[in-house]
Design a protein around this motif. Structure first.
Motif, short mmCIF file in Angstrom:
data_model
loop_
_atom_site.label_atom_id
_atom_site.label_comp_id
_atom_site.label_asym_id
_atom_site.label_seq_id
_atom_site.Cartn_x
_atom_site.Cartn_y
_atom_site.Cartn_z
N SER A 26 0.82 -1.22 0.00
CA SER A 26 0.00 0.00 0.00
C SER A 26 0.85 1.27 0.00
N VAL A 27 2.14 1.16 0.33
CA VAL A 27 3.00 2.35 0.37
C VAL A 27 3.73 2.56 -0.95
N VAL A 28 3.55 1.68 -1.92
CA VAL A 28 4.22 1.81 -3.21
C VAL A 28 3.52 2.89 -4.03
N ALA A 29 4.25 3.89 -4.48
CA ALA A 29 3.66 4.98 -5.26
C ALA A 29 3.24 4.48 -6.63
N THR A 30 2.08 4.95 -7.09
CA THR A 30 1.61 4.65 -8.43
C THR A 30 1.65 5.92 -9.27
N GLY A 31 1.62 5.74 -10.59
CA GLY A 31 1.69 6.88 -11.49
C GLY A 31 2.80 6.70 -12.51
N LEU A 140 12.23 -5.99 -8.35
CA LEU A 140 13.07 -5.81 -7.17
C LEU A 140 12.92 -4.39 -6.62
N GLU A 141 12.93 -3.41 -7.50
CA GLU A 141 12.81 -2.03 -7.06
C GLU A 141 11.46 -1.79 -6.39
N ALA A 142 10.38 -2.36 -6.95
CA ALA A 142 9.07 -2.23 -6.33
C ALA A 142 9.04 -2.93 -4.97
N TRP A 208 18.20 3.98 -3.54
CA TRP A 208 17.62 4.90 -2.57
C TRP A 208 16.11 4.92 -2.74
N ILE A 209 15.38 4.70 -1.62
CA ILE A 209 13.92 4.68 -1.60
C ILE A 209 13.43 5.82 -0.70
N ARG A 215 5.92 5.62 -1.32
CA ARG A 215 7.36 5.56 -1.54
C ARG A 215 7.71 5.47 -3.02
N ILE A 216 8.90 6.04 -3.34
CA ILE A 216 9.36 6.10 -4.73
C ILE A 216 10.80 5.63 -4.81
#
Length: 242
Positions: A26-31, A140-142, A208-209, A215-216
């Motif tokens: 739920s904290v993964v930024a979308t867009g 992996l980044e996600a 870097w996150i 989060r991005i």
């Protein structure tokens, strides 16, 4: 694909195992997120621009996190579509298309299957898994954006790498102290996540996150191994769309 392409994407005792992780998707930024990667090997420099779209297909069951990345270089463009289980961040399907080739892979907890078409040949992908593993590159980044992040945290991760052969890579993950990072998209308070492989390839990189939610993935740096020319890879967030 080769090890250098894998590193481009990544631009990934006492530690927790992958099975112990409880990612919070739920904290993964979308867009839309625009990135630029600079590859330097000797006196040669290559700029690689990519546009990443992240969205959640909430009508699906289970819900799916869809990641579409279009990468452009002077040699052409590549479209990479990856689907992850939104709750677990485990991979479901990946499709890659580029001039002269394509790849389609399906993931199950115990097996990875699919095909790679390139140079007029079709190569089967068939890898048995003794335990589940996460996707590499954009997957992996996600995953890292969804992981619990605080200074000093350590994990072990198993990552599926699809190359000349399909293998499971192992990495040790260590989270550093919160830093202020400036990239073309702005200044971010971000966690440096250090990845170091524990297999024969001995790759390493830092990603870097951003600290704020959602989060991005902000920046990545990695050395290019000596056997691939000895140099560096730097990826930076250029801009954020809708």
């Amino acid at each position: 694909m080769n090890r250098l392409i894998i590193i481009l994407g990544l631009l990934l005792s006492g530690a927790g195992q992958a099975a112990d992780l409880q990612p919070d998707s739920s904290v993964v930024a979308t867009g839309q997120f625009d990135y630029r990667t600079i590859l330097k090997v000797g006196d040669t420099r290559m700029d690689i621009d990519s546009v990443r779209h992240i969205r959640v297909a909430r009508a699906a069951s289970p819900q799916i996190l869809k990641i579409r990345t279009v990468t452009r270089t002077e040699m052409g463009s590549t479209e990479d579509r990856l689907e992850l289980d939104f709750e677990t961040m485990m991979p479901i399907e990946r499709k890659v298309r580029q001039e002269g080739g394509r790849m389609q892979v399906n993931y199950r907890p115990d097996q990875v299957t699919g095909t790679i078409q390139a140079a007029g040949q079709i190569v089967a992908v068939d890898l048995a898994l003794d335990e589940p593993a996460y996707a590499g590159e954009s997957g992996l980044e996600a995953l890292l954006t969804a992981m619990p992040l605080s200074g000093g945290e350590e994990y072990k991760l198993r990552i599926i790498e699809i190359d000349v052969e399909t293998v499971v890579r192992t990495f040790r993950i260590r989270v550093g102290d919160l830093e202020s990072v400036e990239v073309p998209a702005g200044r971010f308070d971000a966690w440096p996540v250090h990845l170091k492989s524990t297999d024969k390839y001995r790759d390493e990189q830092t990603i870097w996150i951003s600290d704020d939610s959602p989060r991005i993935f902000v920046q990545a740096m990695a050395p290019v191994p000596a056997d691939l020319g000895d140099g560096s890879l730097t990826t930076e967030l250029i801009s954020i769309g809708n």
